[in-house]
Design an enzyme around this catalytic site. Structure first.
Site, PDB file in Angstrom:
ATOM      1  CG  ASP A  15      -4.729  -5.476  -3.986  1.00 41.47           C
ATOM      2  OD1 ASP A  15      -5.649  -5.221  -3.307  1.00 41.47           O
ATOM      3  OD2 ASP A  15      -3.601  -5.558  -3.409  1.00 41.47           O
ATOM      4  CG  HIS A  62      -6.271  -1.284  -1.077  1.00 45.50           C
ATOM      5  ND1 HIS A  62      -5.836  -1.941  -0.160  1.00 45.50           N
ATOM      6  CD2 HIS A  62      -6.025   0.003  -1.131  1.00 45.50           C
ATOM      7  CE1 HIS A  62      -5.494  -1.013   0.631  1.00 45.50           C
ATOM      8  NE2 HIS A  62      -5.473   0.219   0.016  1.00 45.50           N
ATOM      9  CG  ASP A 122      -1.555  -1.118   1.244  1.00 48.15           C
ATOM     10  OD1 ASP A 122      -1.993  -1.738  -0.004  1.00 48.15           O
ATOM     11  OD2 ASP A 122      -2.249  -1.475   2.350  1.00 48.15           O
ATOM     12  CG  ASP A 157      -3.740   3.211   0.539  1.00 45.59           C
ATOM     13  OD1 ASP A 157      -3.635   4.650   0.777  1.00 45.59           O
ATOM     14  OD2 ASP A 157      -4.313   2.417   1.250  1.00 45.59           O
ATOM     15  CB  CYS A 198      -2.415  -7.192   1.052  1.00 48.47           C
ATOM     16  SG  CYS A 198      -3.784  -6.761   0.190  1.00 48.47           S
TER      17      CYS A 198
HETATM   18  O1  DAV Z   1     -12.124  -6.523   0.423  1.00 51.79           O
HETATM   19  O2  DAV Z   1     -11.650  -6.104  -1.527  1.00 51.79           O
HETATM   20  C1  DAV Z   1      -8.994  -5.426  -0.253  1.00 51.79           C
HETATM   21  C2  DAV Z   1      -7.874  -4.891   0.532  1.00 51.79           C
HETATM   22  C3  DAV Z   1      -6.903  -5.367  -0.394  1.00 51.79           C
HETATM   23  N1  DAV Z   1      -5.546  -4.615  -0.187  1.00 51.79           N
HETATM   24  C4  DAV Z   1     -11.408  -5.882  -0.156  1.00 51.79           C
HETATM   25  C5  DAV Z   1     -10.212  -5.080   0.421  1.00 51.79           C
END
Ligand code: DAV
Length: 366
Positions: A251, A249, A118, A196, A351
């Site tokens: 990802d 995010h 991040d 981020d 992450c």
């Molecule tokens: O639930 O999609 C994603 C966090 C990943 N960095 C989610 C949060």
């Protein structure tokens, strides 16, 4: 610059996408991680069932048994990566318990460095310290500074986006998550650029960013203008909007895994950008993580938050049988690693890591 003997020096930092063969990666740390105290951005990206937890337990240590279980999984990830010949680097050990104060606000403690994805955005040989919206993450990059300085000394570029002020006005005070059928909305105003690094995903010359409660329009614009100024006519930053009431995010939502292979969340992604018309699109299969896992920071869709070792090998959480089967059917080789306990602390393999070097060059995939 040439290395001794006249062969071109290998770049020490080299990242153009999510799938070139992985050579070096940073893996986060659970040591010192503390429960963050309630702060205004959480209204947008945290789940309502945990609001009181952060309001009342900020500054406390996480339950030790949960951290230990996650630590064992992180250790296993590290040994898988090292077993595959990947160089694993780690941030500094630090204490996160002290109050952090700026001219405009203070928080009782910092978050820690479990999720290196991040705070640093690596594009090509640029390491960009990102302008993060969480106050408890304001100095998170400091734990990586010894590594960054080393990479810089060895030829990487190092830059920091403008440090955001994160005044109260950046956050919509009476924000509530969008209900079913309501258009997406996010907690951030546009007072200054924030994002981020995990709000961006790389696909050669094309970089995709999702608006979220950690990424505003100004943040996307800043990245495009920075890249235009430093690498003219090279990168296209695409702004996407997903149907995610707790958007934080990209990802676990929209993830080009390899050339021709796009993984998307089955509900959050309502239309696929036309650029991907010739790609195979896989809708992330239902996650299998049992409801007993608390998932303090995220949805249960961490089964999508995978890590590519190269374009055909993917690390997936053990137990995610639907995803494992779908990936195998898709022609990928799956490496399983237990990770559901780590998922509780903010995310999964993507992450928990930060790619530093993959063997490959900048390409246009469309
Ligand atoms: O639930 O999609 C994603 C966090 C990943 N960095 C989610 C949060």
């Amino acid at each position: 610059m040439s290395a001794v003997g006249g062969t071109p020096a290998e770049p020490v930092v080299n990242i153009h996408n999510e799938w070139d063969p992985l050579e070096e990666i940073i893996v986060g740390r659970l040591e010192g991680l503390l429960i963050p105290a309630w702060e205004p951005d959480m209204l947008g990206c945290m789940y309502e069932e945990y609001f009181d937890f952060y309001r009342t337990r900020g500054g406390e240590e996480w339950p030790a048994a949960e951290i230990q279980a996650a630590q064992r999984e992180l250790d296993e990830l590290i040994s898988i990566l090292e077993g595959e010949g990947v160089t694993v680097r780690r941030p500094d050990l630090r204490e996160y318990g002290g109050q952090l104060r700026t001219p405009h606000w203070s928080v009782p403690n910092e978050l820690g460095v479990a999720n290196p994805r991040d705070s640093l955005l690596v594009i090509g040989k640029d390491i960009i310290e990102t302008p993060m919206a969480w106050r408890s993450r304001y100095f998170e990059t400091f734990a990586y500074r010894p590594l960054i300085k080393e990479y810089y000394a060895r030829g990487a570029n190092w830059v920091a986006a403008p440090k955001p002020e994160l005044r109260d006005g950046l956050y919509k005070e009476s924000f509530t998550a969008a209900g079913p059928g309501e258009p997406p909305r996010f907690v951030l105003n546009e007072l200054e650029p924030v994002f981020d690094a995990a709000d961006a995903i790389k696909c050669g010359r094309d970089i995709f960013m999702g608006l979220s409660s950690t990424c505003n329009e100004a943040g996307i614009e800043w990245l495009q203008r920075y890249l235009d100024a430093t690498h003219p006519d090279t990168y296209r930053v695409h702004r996407l909007v997903f149907n995610d009431p707790h958007a934080m995010h990209i990802d676990a939502t929209f993830y080009p895994l390899a050339p021709g292979k796009l993984l998307v969340h089955p509900e959050r992604v309502t239309s696929i950008p036309s650029l991907f018309k010739d790609w195979d699109v896989l809708r992330t299969p239902d996650p299998c993580v049992p409801d007993s896992y608390p998932l303090y920071f995220s949805s249960k869709w961490m089964n999508a938050n995978v890590l590519m070792l190269d374009a055909s090998r993917v690390i997936v959480a053990a137990g995610e049988v639907n995803t494992i089967k779908a990936f195998k059917d898709w022609g990928l080789e799956v490496i399983e690693c237990p990770f559901w306990n780590f998922n509780n602390f903010g995310g999964s393999f993507h992450c928990a890591t930060l790619d530093i070097r993959r063997r490959g060059s900048l390409e246009n995939y469309f």
